[in-house]
Structure formats: C-alpha cells, structure tokens
Design a protein around this motif. Structure first.
Motif, PDB file in Angstrom:
ATOM      1  N   SER A  57       0.810  -1.216   0.000  1.00  0.00           N
ATOM      2  CA  SER A  57       0.000   0.000   0.000  1.00  0.00           C
ATOM      3  C   SER A  57       0.844   1.267   0.000  1.00  0.00           C
ATOM      4  N   ALA A  58       2.106   1.203   0.460  1.00  0.00           N
ATOM      5  CA  ALA A  58       2.945   2.407   0.508  1.00  0.00           C
ATOM      6  C   ALA A  58       3.163   3.011  -0.886  1.00  0.00           C
ATOM      7  N   PRO A  59       3.636   2.256  -1.883  1.00  0.00           N
ATOM      8  CA  PRO A  59       3.763   2.871  -3.211  1.00  0.00           C
ATOM      9  C   PRO A  59       2.424   3.261  -3.816  1.00  0.00           C
ATOM     10  N   ILE A  60       1.366   2.510  -3.490  1.00  0.00           N
ATOM     11  CA  ILE A  60       0.035   2.855  -3.998  1.00  0.00           C
ATOM     12  C   ILE A  60      -0.381   4.221  -3.452  1.00  0.00           C
ATOM     13  N   GLN A  61      -0.196   4.431  -2.144  1.00  0.00           N
ATOM     14  CA  GLN A  61      -0.570   5.711  -1.528  1.00  0.00           C
ATOM     15  C   GLN A  61       0.283   6.843  -2.083  1.00  0.00           C
ATOM     16  N   LEU A  62       1.591   6.580  -2.220  1.00  0.00           N
ATOM     17  CA  LEU A  62       2.469   7.647  -2.709  1.00  0.00           C
ATOM     18  C   LEU A  62       2.145   8.014  -4.150  1.00  0.00           C
ATOM     19  N   LYS A  63       1.827   7.030  -4.971  1.00  0.00           N
ATOM     20  CA  LYS A  63       1.430   7.329  -6.349  1.00  0.00           C
ATOM     21  C   LYS A  63       0.203   8.241  -6.369  1.00  0.00           C
ATOM     22  N   ARG A  64      -0.776   7.916  -5.543  1.00  0.00           N
ATOM     23  CA  ARG A  64      -1.982   8.742  -5.489  1.00  0.00           C
ATOM     24  C   ARG A  64      -1.630  10.180  -5.121  1.00  0.00           C
ATOM     25  N   LYS A  65      -0.778  10.342  -4.109  1.00  0.00           N
ATOM     26  CA  LYS A  65      -0.434  11.682  -3.641  1.00  0.00           C
ATOM     27  C   LYS A  65       0.379  12.448  -4.683  1.00  0.00           C
ATOM     28  N   LEU A  66       1.403  11.793  -5.250  1.00  0.00           N
ATOM     29  CA  LEU A  66       2.257  12.487  -6.206  1.00  0.00           C
ATOM     30  C   LEU A  66       1.515  12.804  -7.505  1.00  0.00           C
ATOM     31  N   TYR A  67       0.591  11.930  -7.918  1.00  0.00           N
ATOM     32  CA  TYR A  67      -0.221  12.217  -9.102  1.00  0.00           C
ATOM     33  C   TYR A  67      -1.001  13.513  -8.901  1.00  0.00           C
ATOM     34  N   SER A  68      -1.518  13.711  -7.675  1.00  0.00           N
ATOM     35  CA  SER A  68      -2.271  14.939  -7.383  1.00  0.00           C
ATOM     36  C   SER A  68      -1.374  16.173  -7.425  1.00  0.00           C
ATOM     37  N   LEU A  69      -0.058  15.963  -7.327  1.00  0.00           N
ATOM     38  CA  LEU A  69       0.898  17.074  -7.386  1.00  0.00           C
ATOM     39  C   LEU A  69       1.471  17.259  -8.787  1.00  0.00           C
ATOM     40  N   GLY A  70       0.952  16.487  -9.758  1.00  0.00           N
ATOM     41  CA  GLY A  70       1.378  16.645 -11.142  1.00  0.00           C
ATOM     42  C   GLY A  70       2.480  15.708 -11.598  1.00  0.00           C
ATOM     43  N   PHE A  71       2.850  14.731 -10.777  1.00  0.00           N
ATOM     44  CA  PHE A  71       3.884  13.764 -11.162  1.00  0.00           C
ATOM     45  C   PHE A  71       3.325  12.744 -12.154  1.00  0.00           C
ATOM     46  N   LYS A  72       4.176  12.232 -13.011  1.00  0.00           N
ATOM     47  CA  LYS A  72       3.861  11.038 -13.794  1.00  0.00           C
ATOM     48  C   LYS A  72       4.380   9.866 -12.974  1.00  0.00           C
ATOM     49  N   VAL A  73       3.510   8.957 -12.584  1.00  0.00           N
ATOM     50  CA  VAL A  73       3.888   7.955 -11.589  1.00  0.00           C
ATOM     51  C   VAL A  73       4.026   6.541 -12.144  1.00  0.00           C
ATOM     52  N   ASN A  74       3.719   6.344 -13.427  1.00  0.00           N
ATOM     53  CA  ASN A  74       3.861   5.026 -14.037  1.00  0.00           C
ATOM     54  C   ASN A  74       4.507   5.151 -15.407  1.00  0.00           C
ATOM     55  N   GLY A  75       5.051   4.048 -15.903  1.00  0.00           N
ATOM     56  CA  GLY A  75       5.642   4.030 -17.231  1.00  0.00           C
ATOM     57  C   GLY A  75       7.144   4.232 -17.220  1.00  0.00           C
ATOM     58  N   SER A  76       7.758   4.042 -18.375  1.00  0.00           N
ATOM     59  CA  SER A  76       9.220   4.137 -18.485  1.00  0.00           C
ATOM     60  C   SER A  76       9.733   5.547 -18.247  1.00  0.00           C
ATOM     61  N   ASP A  77       8.868   6.538 -18.435  1.00  0.00           N
ATOM     62  CA  ASP A  77       9.280   7.926 -18.227  1.00  0.00           C
ATOM     63  C   ASP A  77       8.683   8.512 -16.947  1.00  0.00           C
ATOM     64  N   ALA A  78       8.387   7.648 -15.969  1.00  0.00           N
ATOM     65  CA  ALA A  78       7.821   8.115 -14.697  1.00  0.00           C
ATOM     66  C   ALA A  78       8.805   9.038 -13.976  1.00  0.00           C
ATOM     67  N   ASP A  79       8.265   9.945 -13.189  1.00  0.00           N
ATOM     68  CA  ASP A  79       9.094  10.902 -12.445  1.00  0.00           C
ATOM     69  C   ASP A  79       9.734  10.290 -11.211  1.00  0.00           C
ATOM     70  N   ILE A  80       9.329   9.093 -10.819  1.00  0.00           N
ATOM     71  CA  ILE A  80       9.890   8.403  -9.658  1.00  0.00           C
ATOM     72  C   ILE A  80      10.140   6.947 -10.014  1.00  0.00           C
ATOM     73  N   GLN A  81      11.010   6.321  -9.240  1.00  0.00           N
ATOM     74  CA  GLN A  81      11.260   4.898  -9.392  1.00  0.00           C
ATOM     75  C   GLN A  81      11.158   4.242  -8.007  1.00  0.00           C
ATOM     76  N   PHE A  82      10.646   3.015  -7.977  1.00  0.00           N
ATOM     77  CA  PHE A  82      10.558   2.270  -6.728  1.00  0.00           C
ATOM     78  C   PHE A  82      11.524   1.091  -6.765  1.00  0.00           C
ATOM     79  N   VAL A  83      12.156   0.823  -5.626  1.00  0.00           N
ATOM     80  CA  VAL A  83      12.970  -0.388  -5.459  1.00  0.00           C
ATOM     81  C   VAL A  83      12.519  -1.056  -4.161  1.00  0.00           C
ATOM     82  N   THR A  84      12.724  -2.364  -4.073  1.00  0.00           N
ATOM     83  CA  THR A  84      12.216  -3.102  -2.926  1.00  0.00           C
ATOM     84  C   THR A  84      13.329  -3.592  -2.000  1.00  0.00           C
ATOM     85  N   TYR A  85      13.018  -3.539  -0.716  1.00  0.00           N
ATOM     86  CA  TYR A  85      13.849  -4.078   0.353  1.00  0.00           C
ATOM     87  C   TYR A  85      12.910  -4.736   1.363  1.00  0.00           C
ATOM     88  N   ALA A  86      13.450  -5.567   2.233  1.00  0.00           N
ATOM     89  CA  ALA A  86      12.657  -6.046   3.354  1.00  0.00           C
ATOM     90  C   ALA A  86      12.252  -4.843   4.195  1.00  0.00           C
TER      91      ALA A  86
END
Length: 358
Positions: free
Chosen positions: A151-180
């Motif tokens: 849910s963390a990346p889901i929530q952040l995508k929602r918030k950043l989209y409202s701020l005008g970010f592109k949150v998905n796709g190869s040209d997204a304004d952010i990238q996610f990586v996973t850790y424990a």
C-alpha cells in the motif's frame, strides 16, 4: 475496443465470483449449525492487527458467534498471502491494507470489505541534509518500499499524481525499489535510496533512531487522514452462504477496534500478555501503546466505503487500475451493506459498554 473488452471480462468475472465464490476455493466447511464456518485470519507480532487479537482475548468473537449459534476458527497464518488463502479456502475473513488489495480486487479476487478499522499507519521519510525535504523534491528520485504491490507505493502514487507527477511508465518521475521492510531505514540512512515508505511499528522506531525527515504521514495528510489504511474483509462466498456469520465477524472486529481506540495502552498490554507481541520490558508496552494511540481505530462502514471509492478513482487516474472499469459495479460487490452490522461502535472504558455509531 480491446480495453473495453478487458474491462467487461473483469467486471463479469467479479460479478460471477460474488455469486459462486472463487472458482478454485474449497467447499466451505460447515459447522454443527449447518452454516459455513467463519475462518478468521490472525498473525502474531503484527501490532496493527490489535483488533483481531483483542476480539480473541476479550471474547468478542465468542460473544457474537454464540449469539447466532455458530462456530468460528482462528487461523494463524501469513497476512501477506491473502489471495492464496482466500482461493484455497484456508480463510474467509481477515484484515488487510486497502491499497494493497485494490489491484487484486480489480483482477477478480472475490472478497468484500465490511468495515474500515484504522487510519494512519504508513509514513514516508527522507534523510536530512540530502535536499529531499518535501514531496515535490522526489521528482527523479528513487523510493524504497517493501513490495511494489504494498500500500505504501500505492498511496504515494496517489499523492504524487495529485501534485502533477507522472507515476507510471518508463518515463515516470519516480522509481521504486524493494527491500525487506525492516531493512528500509538502513537503506535510506546508507544512501541506497532517496526516500522510503514504511508502516508502523517500523516507522515509529525509525523516526526515533535515525535523522530522518517525515515528508508524508497518511495519518496527518488532509486527504488520507480521512481514509482507512486497513479494513476488514470477508470472502464473497461467505456472504452468499453465511451472511449472519459475516455480520457476526464484522460486529466483533468493530467492537475490538473501538476498544483499541479507547484503551490503546491496555490493548498493547493485552497483546503482550497473551503472546501476540514480543516484549522485554514495560517500555515496549508503552511504545506499542503510543503507536496504537497515534492511529485512529474508530471503525466505520461509511468511511471505509468512501476510502474504497476514492482509492478506486485515483488508481484509475494513475493507470494502476483500468480506467474503463465500472466503479458502481465494483462498489456494489466489494463494499455491500451487511444486515445486522452497524456503521460502527465507540467504547466507554468506565462502563465497559459499547455505543452504536449511526
């Protein structure tokens, strides 16, 4: 045309599973009452599951199921494998993160939310002195999360989209990586990522242990603070075959959440005393109580449904859910009104009485 066809097939699949149950699930286990047994997911050492623990400890499950002459089972298992557990018939009632469950539900996972349980367990941090001091500073940055479906990346995508970010796709304004989850604070501190999204109690401990900036707290955000990060759910098969049992589970979990809201430190003490949370000192109980007290555990069906609707709309906008899926159809199936379930409860510790929220 293909997009519309896919949307039709997904909606049709969800509608069918709401009537027949998930096609691969085992036949519901019948109890002595002749009704399908309600099998409730539990997990130890998960602080946010306090309502499940309290419903067991304080006897709310016992009371509610006895009142309808039915049995229930508590199944201690992994809370991260809900899809498999519902499909196999291992469980038919549980508790999960709204954001985490949105995509599985849109893909046909035959569960229905029954009540919102608590708000505010997810937080996002950057390291001080790195120039990432706000959400706007995340453009072009890498964010560490426990899972891409969490849910963390889901929530952040929602918030950043409202701020005008592109949150998905190869040209997204952010990238996610996973850790424990427990490794994320160290990853941020060591410069492996520019920000992290984590849940309590990991977030609570990280804030005390590291020199971090809190750049988003969903419990304080103007929009997210009104939404439930975690909700109770049941299988649609259970609603079809045993609506009374589904309602009994919901009432019990609502009462337990109301107890936690009124008595967070007592709830933490009971969790430790009964072996649901580890503790080496009274200080641990105090910390657990502070975390529970910082969250809002007042249960509500109405606000839970509003959370689902808002999440669904936002995720269609971000591209995480198909934009042509029918919101009304999904809401009807995924957030129904159960007969005999109130909107919620409040708890008075002085009188040990519950009051129905209308």
């Amino acid at each position: 045309m293909k997009k519309k066809l896919l949307a039709f097939l997904l909606v049709t699949a969800l509608t069918i599973t709401s009537v027949t149950g998930c096609g691969n699930s085992k036949k519901g286990e019948e109890g002595k009452s002749g009704k399908q047994v309600v099998k409730i997911l539990n997990n130890k050492e998960s602080l946010c599951l306090a309502p499940v623990h309290i419903a067991i400890i304080n006897g709310y499950f016992d009371e509610e199921f006895k009142s309808i002459g039915q049995e229930y089972k508590v199944v201690t298992s992994n809370i991260d494998t809900i899809t498999e557990q519902i499909t196999s018939g291992e469980i038919n009632a549980g508790y999960g993160l709204t954001g985490t469950l949105m995509q599985p539900i849109s893909n046909g996972l035959a569960i229905s939310f029954v009540t919102g349980l608590h708000r505010g367990c997810t937080k996002f941090y950057s390291k001080k002195g790195t120039g990432v001091d706000s959400l706007e500073d995340l453009k072009g940055k890498t964010i560490g999360v426990a899972s891409l479906s969490d849910s963390a990346p889901i929530q952040l995508k929602r918030k950043l989209y409202s701020l005008g970010f592109k949150v998905n796709g190869s040209d997204a304004d952010i990238q996610f990586v996973t850790y424990a989850m427990t490794d994320l604070p160290a990853a941020l501190d060591n410069g492996g990522v520019d920000a992290i999204g984590i849940h309590d109690p990991v977030a609570y401990n990280a804030e005390k242990s590291y020199d971090f900036n809190k750049i988003l707290d969903i419990g304080e955000d103007e929009v997210f603070s009104k939404e439930y990060c975690c909700q109770a759910y049941v299988s649609q098969e259970l609603i079809k075959n045993n609506p009374e049992g589904a309602a009994a589970y919901t009432r019990a979990i609502q009462k337990a959440a109301a107890f936690v809201q009124a008595q967070p430190e007592e709830a933490a003490r009971l969790q430790v005393e009964h072996g649901y949370m580890p503790s080496e000192s009274d200080e641990d109980i105090k910390s657990y109580g502070e975390i529970l007290g910082s969250l809002n555990y007042e249960p509500s069906v109405t606000l839970g449904r509003e959370t689902f609707v808002a999440s669904f709309k936002d995720l269609q906008n971000t591209g995480d859910l198909d934009a042509s899926l029918d919101l009304d159809e999904f809401t009807k199936n995924v957030y129904p009104d159960l007969e005999g379930v109130p909107n919620g409860y409040t708890y008075d510790a002085k009188t040990d009485k519950f009051t129905v929220i209308k």
